[in-house]
Design a protein around this motif. Sequence first.
Motif, PDB file in Angstrom:
ATOM      1  N   ALA A  50      -2.510   3.146   8.255  1.00  0.00           N
ATOM      2  CA  ALA A  50      -1.577   2.202   7.650  1.00  0.00           C
ATOM      3  C   ALA A  50      -1.665   0.839   8.333  1.00  0.00           C
ATOM      4  O   ALA A  50      -1.683  -0.212   7.674  1.00  0.00           O
ATOM      5  CB  ALA A  50      -0.155   2.755   7.739  1.00  0.00           C
ATOM      6  N   LEU A  68      -3.726   4.142  -1.386  1.00  0.00           N
ATOM      7  CA  LEU A  68      -4.619   4.337  -0.244  1.00  0.00           C
ATOM      8  C   LEU A  68      -5.034   5.801  -0.197  1.00  0.00           C
ATOM      9  O   LEU A  68      -4.183   6.690  -0.126  1.00  0.00           O
ATOM     10  CB  LEU A  68      -3.909   3.941   1.058  1.00  0.00           C
ATOM     11  N   GLY A  83       0.831  -1.202   0.000  1.00  0.00           N
ATOM     12  CA  GLY A  83       0.000   0.000   0.000  1.00  0.00           C
ATOM     13  C   GLY A  83       0.861   1.245   0.000  1.00  0.00           C
ATOM     14  O   GLY A  83       1.945   1.265   0.601  1.00  0.00           O
ATOM     15  N   MET A 108      -4.735  -1.047   7.265  1.00  0.00           N
ATOM     16  CA  MET A 108      -4.653  -1.540   5.894  1.00  0.00           C
ATOM     17  C   MET A 108      -3.870  -2.840   5.789  1.00  0.00           C
ATOM     18  O   MET A 108      -4.252  -3.749   5.059  1.00  0.00           O
ATOM     19  CB  MET A 108      -4.047  -0.473   4.986  1.00  0.00           C
ATOM     20  N   VAL A 163       2.996  -1.138   4.064  1.00  0.00           N
ATOM     21  CA  VAL A 163       2.468   0.169   3.659  1.00  0.00           C
ATOM     22  C   VAL A 163       3.630   1.145   3.642  1.00  0.00           C
ATOM     23  O   VAL A 163       4.391   1.242   4.616  1.00  0.00           O
ATOM     24  CB  VAL A 163       1.364   0.666   4.611  1.00  0.00           C
ATOM     25  N   GLU A 222      -6.612  -5.627   5.347  1.00  0.00           N
ATOM     26  CA  GLU A 222      -6.792  -5.624   3.897  1.00  0.00           C
ATOM     27  C   GLU A 222      -5.712  -6.413   3.155  1.00  0.00           C
ATOM     28  O   GLU A 222      -5.512  -6.240   1.963  1.00  0.00           O
ATOM     29  CB  GLU A 222      -6.842  -4.177   3.375  1.00  0.00           C
ATOM     30  N   LEU A 229      -7.779   1.673  -2.526  1.00  0.00           N
ATOM     31  CA  LEU A 229      -8.575   1.438  -1.329  1.00  0.00           C
ATOM     32  C   LEU A 229      -8.885   2.793  -0.698  1.00  0.00           C
ATOM     33  O   LEU A 229      -7.982   3.606  -0.489  1.00  0.00           O
ATOM     34  CB  LEU A 229      -7.823   0.561  -0.328  1.00  0.00           C
ATOM     35  N   TYR A 276     -10.409   4.897   2.471  1.00  0.00           N
ATOM     36  CA  TYR A 276     -10.775   4.795   3.881  1.00  0.00           C
ATOM     37  C   TYR A 276     -11.727   5.943   4.240  1.00  0.00           C
ATOM     38  O   TYR A 276     -11.628   7.039   3.692  1.00  0.00           O
ATOM     39  CB  TYR A 276      -9.555   4.753   4.798  1.00  0.00           C
ATOM     40  N   MET A 279       0.651   5.448   0.733  1.00  0.00           N
ATOM     41  CA  MET A 279      -0.039   6.657   1.182  1.00  0.00           C
ATOM     42  C   MET A 279       0.852   7.824   0.820  1.00  0.00           C
ATOM     43  O   MET A 279       1.989   7.912   1.303  1.00  0.00           O
ATOM     44  CB  MET A 279      -0.276   6.636   2.692  1.00  0.00           C
TER      45      MET A 279
END
Length: 198
Positions: A29, A111, A12, A32, A41, A36, A136, A138, A14
Amino acid sequence: MQEETAEKILTGIMCGSFNPLHMGHIMIANYMYAFENLEEVWLIVTPRCPSDKGDDMADATVRSGILSRFCNPYPRISPCDIEFRLSPPYYTINTIIALKEQYPEREFVLLLGEDNWANFHYWYRSEDIRNEVSILVYPRKDSKTGSDLPENVRKVNAPLIEISSTFIRNAIKEDRDIRSFLPVGEYEYLIENKIYNK
C-alpha cells in the motif's frame, strides 16, 4: 462561465481477508501511494472471500478491528468495511459498484497481486471490473505477466514482498516471535487475545 470540475481523489483499493494484516500489506500500500500517485489506499476487509473454505479464518469483526487499530500510524492507508454492508457473496464487482455509488468524489484503482491477475479471467464478471476501474498489478515471485496487458491494466515495478498471512498464522501457532513482520503492537495483540494461538 462554466464551473470547473474538481479532480477526483485517486484511491487504491486492496481487497482481501487480511487474516491477519501484516507488513507486506502495508508495504505494498505504501509503495502504491508513494510511487504510483495514489492519494490514498483503502484496505477492504471481506467477511468471507468467495473462494475461501473458511479454514483458520479469524472472525470478520476481529479482522476488521485489527485493521482499524493498526493502520493508524499510516495516514494514507485506511481500513474500509463496506463489504460488511453488502450481501454475500462478496464479489469484487459488487464492491466496486457500491464504492463508486457511495464515494462519487473518488476514482478507484484496483490493486492486485500478480498471482491474482493470472487467474483474473476466472473472476466473477472480470470484464465488468476492468470496465469500471483501472488495475495496478504488483509483482509476485515466479509470476510471468507478459507485456500484452489490456489498456487499463499495468504491472508496477515494485519490490518483491513475499510475506503471507498463512506464514504469519503458522508461525504464531508454532510460538515463534515474528513481531517484525507485523505493524507495531499487533503481534502482542494477537498473542494476548489468542486469535491464532488457541
